[in-house]
Design a protein around this motif. Structure first.
Motif, short mmCIF file in Angstrom:
data_model
loop_
_atom_site.label_atom_id
_atom_site.label_comp_id
_atom_site.label_asym_id
_atom_site.label_seq_id
_atom_site.Cartn_x
_atom_site.Cartn_y
_atom_site.Cartn_z
N SER A 21 0.82 -1.22 0.00
CA SER A 21 0.00 0.00 0.00
C SER A 21 0.85 1.26 0.00
O SER A 21 0.44 2.29 -0.56
N ARG A 153 1.12 -7.86 10.58
CA ARG A 153 0.78 -9.26 10.34
C ARG A 153 0.05 -9.39 9.01
O ARG A 153 -0.48 -8.42 8.48
N VAL A 154 0.00 -10.59 8.50
CA VAL A 154 -0.70 -10.88 7.25
C VAL A 154 -2.19 -10.70 7.47
O VAL A 154 -2.75 -11.13 8.49
N ASN A 155 -2.85 -10.08 6.50
CA ASN A 155 -4.30 -9.88 6.54
C ASN A 155 -4.95 -11.08 5.85
O ASN A 155 -4.83 -11.26 4.64
N ASP A 156 -5.64 -11.90 6.63
CA ASP A 156 -6.28 -13.10 6.07
C ASP A 156 -7.29 -12.76 4.99
O ASP A 156 -7.46 -13.52 4.03
N ASP A 157 -8.00 -11.63 5.11
CA ASP A 157 -8.96 -11.22 4.08
C ASP A 157 -8.25 -10.97 2.75
O ASP A 157 -8.76 -11.32 1.68
N TYR A 158 -7.07 -10.36 2.79
CA TYR A 158 -6.28 -10.12 1.58
C TYR A 158 -5.91 -11.45 0.94
O TYR A 158 -6.04 -11.62 -0.28
#
Length: 169
Positions: A21, A153-158
């Motif tokens: 981003s 942290r990693v965004n699970d939605d992404y």
């Protein structure tokens, strides 16, 4: 110190910055003229000639940046007409443009702190109380978060969206 990179992000050599981003934002607003046009919009400049003059750029550069910022959705173009003259356009901030203000203020206060040879030329204050206004990292309850407490942290939605997009192909 650094931010706390969690889970699979902890090993920087095992993941890439695809879809970053910050990179996308810099592609849009990462030029001097784009940032200064936004500064002027926050200050209340609305007309083309005001942007070009106050930013100190050519009409062609102002036109290109205003078009880019309008197409991206940070500014909105609205027609106006002075008596006896042709219809022209003015530029106003959209919600997207207004939402960028904290990032612009953060750059502004950083410049005040590290780049000014003396006191900063302008102050940011609350119109009601006169209290200084600062940008920063805060939790919803107002707790200020220093870099060392910032977790990434990693965004699970992404990840789900990316997986679904690959499956649609």
């Amino acid at each position: 110190m650094a931010a706390v990179m969690e889970g699979p992000l902890a090993d920087l050599s095992r993941w890439n910055t695809e879809g970053c981003s910050i990179a996308r934002a810099m592609d849009l607003i990462g030029t001097r003229s784009a940032m200064l046009i936004l500064r002027e919009a926050y200050y209340g400049t609305r007309r083309f000639d005001g942007f070009a003059r106050r930013v100190g750029i050519t009409d062609a550069a102002a036109s290109a940046q205003l078009r880019k910022l309008t197409t991206a959705g940070l500014l909105e173009k609205r027609p106006y007409q002075e008596e006896g003259k042709r219809t022209r356009h003015e530029y106003t901030l959209t919600q997207m443009g207004r939402d960028l203000l904290p990032a612009v203020v953060a750059l502004w206060q950083w410049g005040d702190t590290y780049l000014q040879p003396g006191p900063p030329p302008l102050l940011r204050t609350d119109t009601e109380t006169g209290a200084p206004v600062r940008a920063g990292l805060h939790t919803p309850d107002g707790t200020e978060i220093p870099l060392e407490r910032l977790a990434v942290r990693v965004n699970d939605d992404y990840l789900r969206d990316r997986k679904a997009a690959r499956e649609r192909k």
